[in-house]
Design a protein around this motif. Sequence first.
Motif, PDB file in Angstrom:
ATOM      1  N   UNK A  51     -25.747  19.438 -55.092  1.00  0.00           N
ATOM      2  CA  UNK A  51     -26.150  18.030 -55.179  1.00  0.00           C
ATOM      3  C   UNK A  51     -24.939  17.127 -55.369  1.00  0.00           C
ATOM      4  N   UNK A  52     -23.997  17.604 -56.197  1.00  0.00           N
ATOM      5  CA  UNK A  52     -22.778  16.832 -56.426  1.00  0.00           C
ATOM      6  C   UNK A  52     -21.969  16.710 -55.122  1.00  0.00           C
ATOM      7  N   UNK A  53     -21.904  17.873 -54.423  1.00  0.00           N
ATOM      8  CA  UNK A  53     -21.192  17.852 -53.143  1.00  0.00           C
ATOM      9  C   UNK A  53     -21.883  16.914 -52.152  1.00  0.00           C
ATOM     10  N   UNK A  54     -23.231  16.999 -52.095  1.00  0.00           N
ATOM     11  CA  UNK A  54     -23.985  16.111 -51.192  1.00  0.00           C
ATOM     12  C   UNK A  54     -23.778  14.645 -51.553  1.00  0.00           C
ATOM     13  N   UNK A  55     -23.785  14.368 -52.876  1.00  0.00           N
ATOM     14  CA  UNK A  55     -23.575  12.991 -53.327  1.00  0.00           C
ATOM     15  C   UNK A  55     -22.190  12.506 -52.908  1.00  0.00           C
ATOM     16  N   UNK A  56     -21.177  13.380 -53.078  1.00  0.00           N
ATOM     17  CA  UNK A  56     -19.829  13.009 -52.666  1.00  0.00           C
ATOM     18  C   UNK A  56     -19.771  12.774 -51.148  1.00  0.00           C
ATOM     19  N   UNK A  57     -20.446  13.679 -50.428  1.00  0.00           N
ATOM     20  CA  UNK A  57     -20.475  13.538 -48.966  1.00  0.00           C
ATOM     21  C   UNK A  57     -21.202  12.258 -48.556  1.00  0.00           C
ATOM     22  N   UNK A  58     -22.341  11.962 -49.262  1.00  0.00           N
ATOM     23  CA  UNK A  58     -23.081  10.732 -48.959  1.00  0.00           C
ATOM     24  C   UNK A  58     -22.250   9.505 -49.269  1.00  0.00           C
ATOM     25  N   UNK A  59     -21.528   9.532 -50.396  1.00  0.00           N
ATOM     26  CA  UNK A  59     -20.654   8.407 -50.742  1.00  0.00           C
ATOM     27  C   UNK A  59     -19.568   8.217 -49.682  1.00  0.00           C
ATOM     28  N   UNK A  60     -19.023   9.349 -49.234  1.00  0.00           N
ATOM     29  CA  UNK A  60     -17.984   9.289 -48.217  1.00  0.00           C
ATOM     30  C   UNK A  60     -18.555   8.735 -46.905  1.00  0.00           C
ATOM     31  N   UNK A  61     -19.774   9.225 -46.558  1.00  0.00           N
ATOM     32  CA  UNK A  61     -20.424   8.737 -45.332  1.00  0.00           C
ATOM     33  C   UNK A  61     -20.730   7.247 -45.432  1.00  0.00           C
ATOM     34  N   UNK A  65     -19.564   4.395 -43.048  1.00  0.00           N
ATOM     35  CA  UNK A  65     -20.498   3.468 -42.390  1.00  0.00           C
ATOM     36  C   UNK A  65     -20.100   2.026 -42.667  1.00  0.00           C
ATOM     37  N   UNK A  66     -19.757   1.753 -43.943  1.00  0.00           N
ATOM     38  CA  UNK A  66     -19.333   0.401 -44.296  1.00  0.00           C
ATOM     39  C   UNK A  66     -18.064   0.009 -43.539  1.00  0.00           C
TER      40      UNK A  66
END
Length: 289
Positions: A51-61, A65-66
């Motif tokens: 979940x932490x990795x996914x959160x980091x990946x989502x933040x990076x994505x 996107x921004x």
Amino acid sequence: MENDIVKELQKARKLAVHLAREIDFKNQKLLETEKKWDCTSQMLNVMRVENHKLKQSADKSMKQIQSITARNLALQHNLQSQRDEFEQKIKELEMKVAQNDRERKTLLQEKEMITCFFSLKVGSFEADELKEELTEKKRNCNGLLDILDSQSIGIKRMGEVDTKPFEDACLQRFAGDYEEKSMLICSLWQHNISNPMPHPFKREFVDGKFREVIDKNDSKLEELRSMWGEAAYKAIADALMELNEYNPSGRYVVPELWNFKDGRKASLQEVIKCMIKELKTYKSLKRKR
């Protein structure tokens, strides 16, 4: 008595054995539960890590996107600026084309008037002599109008081009010398429509019969409309229709007694009546003098 004690002891042993078995069973269940708990805890820890990795990946994505959105906005702004600049250049080019077109039309008009001058002079007539000739013709054709009441009965020259629309158009374009230029242009068109070769007519079914009407798609008339306006086009179209009705073979102007009030041919009786009225008026004015 002893037997009773033995029986009680046996019961106590059985109960102790049963309880021991129960405890062993529950201990076994407890061990299994602890194992399951440990397994679940490990899975939760793994899930937390994932979940932490996914959160980091989502933040990076999201940051990507921004960043892409910001670049797209900048690109759109750039494109809009280029589009506005391009449209402005198109407008400037269109204005230059329109200006060049107006200049071309003015040159064509000047050429047309020069051609008119050289094509219409007769023998050794110069420009002033041609103007005097045209003015004299107009004065002669209006001679009978001095006798007749010009407001009601007079002479209408069928097939003669009305000069006023051309005078109005030339007044807007040439100001000072508009009268001479309009006269030359009218003379050119009078010469053109008097030529029996061009035939800008077509047959249409009108009021139950086939009649010849002006062909609105004729290239010469379209050029006339574009260059000199709707009123000038109508003047030429009316003159053509009159020539086609009164003198289709010779194609020269024909004088006609005309009732201007009713817009039709005048009868001989109307002409005589008008002349008698004008003569009476003339005699009355002469006596007063």
